[in-house]
Design an enzyme around this catalytic site. Structure first.
Site, PDB file in Angstrom:
ATOM      1  N   GLY A 193       7.260   7.497   6.192  1.00 17.00           N
ATOM      2  CA  GLY A 193       6.314   8.112   5.279  1.00 17.00           C
ATOM      3  C   GLY A 193       6.827   9.340   4.558  1.00 17.00           C
ATOM      4  N   ARG A 223      -2.448  -0.959  -9.700  1.00 21.53           N
ATOM      5  CA  ARG A 223      -1.303  -1.816  -9.987  1.00 21.53           C
ATOM      6  C   ARG A 223      -1.730  -3.272 -10.102  1.00 21.53           C
ATOM      7  NH1 ARG A 223       2.878   1.371  -7.245  1.00 21.53           N
ATOM      8  NH2 ARG A 223       1.868   3.272  -6.472  1.00 21.53           N
ATOM      9  N   GLY A 240       0.816  -1.208   0.000  1.00 26.32           N
ATOM     10  CA  GLY A 240       0.000   0.000   0.000  1.00 26.32           C
ATOM     11  C   GLY A 240       0.846   1.252   0.000  1.00 26.32           C
ATOM     12  N   GLY A 244       2.667   3.703   1.428  1.00 24.12           N
ATOM     13  CA  GLY A 244       3.272   3.911   2.739  1.00 24.12           C
ATOM     14  C   GLY A 244       3.810   5.305   2.952  1.00 24.12           C
ATOM     15  N   ARG A 245       3.970   6.060   1.876  1.00 20.69           N
ATOM     16  CA  ARG A 245       4.443   7.446   2.013  1.00 20.69           C
ATOM     17  C   ARG A 245       3.796   8.344   0.954  1.00 20.69           C
ATOM     18  NH1 ARG A 245      10.166   8.190  -0.952  1.00 20.69           N
ATOM     19  NH2 ARG A 245      10.012   6.519  -2.474  1.00 20.69           N
ATOM     20  N   ASP A 269       6.813   4.529 -10.393  1.00 25.61           N
ATOM     21  CA  ASP A 269       7.709   4.237  -9.277  1.00 25.61           C
ATOM     22  C   ASP A 269       9.174   4.241  -9.699  1.00 25.61           C
ATOM     23  OD1 ASP A 269       5.614   4.135  -7.516  1.00 25.61           O
ATOM     24  OD2 ASP A 269       5.341   1.986  -7.678  1.00 25.61           O
ATOM     25  N   ASP A 308       3.851  -4.736  -7.597  1.00 29.51           N
ATOM     26  CA  ASP A 308       3.229  -3.523  -7.069  1.00 29.51           C
ATOM     27  C   ASP A 308       3.751  -2.273  -7.760  1.00 29.51           C
ATOM     28  OD1 ASP A 308       5.519  -4.520  -5.343  1.00 29.51           O
ATOM     29  OD2 ASP A 308       5.425  -2.446  -4.672  1.00 29.51           O
ATOM     30  N   ASN A 309       4.759  -2.415  -8.612  1.00 35.99           N
ATOM     31  CA  ASN A 309       5.277  -1.301  -9.409  1.00 35.99           C
ATOM     32  C   ASN A 309       4.910  -1.442 -10.881  1.00 35.99           C
ATOM     33  OD1 ASN A 309       6.486  -0.300  -7.088  1.00 35.99           O
ATOM     34  ND2 ASN A 309       8.445  -1.268  -7.505  1.00 35.99           N
TER      35      ASN A 309
END
Length: 476
Positions: free
Chosen positions: A124, A181, A88, A90-91, A256, A246-247
């Site tokens: 984050g 994604r 998820g 995260g930042r 990303d 996830d990218n």
């Protein structure tokens, strides 16, 4: 001045298990680094207002504009082949969506805006170096015509971020046609949440591929988009560096930018990423990795393809197995243009591979060699002059049979400039010291990558041995 952003937030209308709603964490002393005027206007935003105190407050996360719906998206993913059931944002926070002046729906996201429920052990935040790198490289990719997320703005926060040492904190405002994604689908598939998968599929189809039908149509569309994208990466000498699921964006955009890099010397197995210790995401492995990622996507949506699992597996496998053919066709189109060819002949792949072999053996500079192809500068970059002369004779004969204007095709296919690692590092080093002139100059030059300009000759030169950047870092 009051900042107005014409938000219309569709992702936030999905069920709450798709995200966590929260606002960004304020920072003490935000300052503007850069606003992308052209992109702002595309989004229907006044760039001068973005530069105002009100605009900087929004871009830093100190204020939430009217109509925004800040949320962190949840997803899962395979990272270097290992399964992570919950990742998820995260930042990062999705501020919201706008429909731009061309009618395309686009996300506006703050990256480095503070902790979220998905931050795990992270703070984050982002530091200035990775923010500058993503700004430079993503905008350079856009100028090269390669699908990508965009950089709308960058600000410093006035607060240090602790990594190996304290660095200036920063926030990047990123724009994408979406941040959905492969890992977003994997998250719900791993929980056997078929309702969420169906909602996500419908949302992705409506947003990205309205001409496609159903889960299989989505799979086929994503496979086609990713085949073209990776072929374009290869043609630019680009190495993503962290092709986790996830990218991998459903939209077919590059997303990303962590330890990414453009090759100087052509090395098929080149790796820059410090975290890619075994070369999983090397330059020449990117097509194979994308097949693997797409197979994970297909697996995630199997229940939507057919209720009979065996039938779904068979149909999805057939689709994924078409990727190599699609990629080969896209790759050949890219590299045909790089050697000045408009037409198609059976021997073109062999001709291109012969040239690439000569380039690898001669340690030719990827960008400069292709730009100089046909002149003495290209010849000087190969070690086996006799073999190159033989190749050049075959190439010239092929060009003579072609209907296109080889010089014009090559000039439009082969950039003068790409974002060389040592120039990016120079810009970051200066920026950390408070001098953004090198960043501005590099970004400005890369906005016109195919233009010959004596004033940017130094930016074209490969690095000297003491300038070479051998590793790039994720920056998280």
């Amino acid at each position: 001045m009051t900042l107005h952003i014409p938000f219309d937030n569709s992702y936030g209308r999905l069920p709450e298990r798709f995200y966590a709603r929260q606002g960004p964490a304020p920072v003490p002393a935000p300052k503007m680094v850069k606003v992308n005027d052209d992109l702002a206007r595309e989004l229907g935003i006044d760039p001068d207002v973005l530069r105002s105190d009100d605009g900087v407050a929004v871009l830093a996360g100190n204020a939430v504009p009217e109509g925004a719906d800040p949320l962190a998206q949840v997803y899962a993913g395979h990272q270097f082949g290992g399964w992570s059931p919950q990742l998820g944002d995260g930042r990062a926070l999705l501020l919201g969506e706008v429909v731009d002046t061309s009618g395309t729906r686009r996300d506006i996201q703050l990256k480095g805006s503070g902790r979220t429920p998905y931050s795990r052990m992270g703070d984050g935040r982002a530091w200035l170096g990775p923010v500058m790198r993503e700004y430079i490289v993503s905008e350079a990719m856009h100028a090269l015509g390669i699908p990508t997320t965009r950089a709308l703005a960058a600000v410093t926060t006035g607060a240090p971020v602790l990594r190996e040492a304290p660095y200036p904190g920063a926030v990047l405002t990123r724009v994408a046609t979406s941040h959905i994604r492969v890992g977003t689908f994997q998250f719900f598939a791993s929980r056997q949440d078929e309702d969420a998968l169906r909602r996500l599929t419908d949302h992705a189809l409506a947003r990205h591929y309205p001409e496609a039908e159903g889960a299989l149509g989505l799979l086929d569309a994503v496979i086609s988009a990713q085949a073209k994208l990776v072929a374009q990466w290869m043609g630019a000498g680009f190495i993503h560096g962290v092709m986790n699921t996830d990218n991998t964006a459903i939209s077919g955009e590059t997303i990303d930018y962590g330890p990414c890099a453009f090759m100087d010397t052509y090395e098929p197995g080149k790796v820059f990423s410090s975290i890619d210790q075994f070369g999983r995401y090397a330059y020449n492995k990117q097509p194979d990795i994308m097949v693997w990622n797409l197979a994970q996507f297909a697996t995630a949506i199997l229940p939507l393809i057919d209720k009979d699992q065996n039938t779904a597996i068979e149909v999805a496998t057939d689709s994924v197995n078409r990727f190599p053919e699609l990629f080969r066709a896209a790759w050949l189109e890219v590299f045909r243009h790089k050697i000045g060819l408009a037409d198609v002949e059976d021997g073109d792949a062999e001709l291109i591979h012969r040239l690439l072999d000569l380039m690898a053996k001669g340690e030719a500079d990827f960008t400069n060699f292709f730009r100089a192809l046909g002149g003495n500068d290209a010849v000087d970059q190969v070690l086996d002059r006799e073999a190159f002369d033989a190749w050049a004779a075959d190439w010239q004969a092929r060009v003579d049979r072609d209907s296109g204007d080889a010089a014009d095709i090559m000039a439009r296919a082969n950039p003068v400039l790409t974002p060389r690692n040592h120039r990016i590092e120079e810009a970051i080093e200066a920026g950390v010291a408070g001098d953004f002139a090198p960043f501005e100059r590099l970004h400005g030059a890369l906005a016109a990558p195919f233009d010959e300009d004596d004033a940017t000759e130094d930016l074209r030169r490969p690095p000297a041995p003491d300038e070479e950047v051998r590793q790039t870092f994720c920056g998280t």
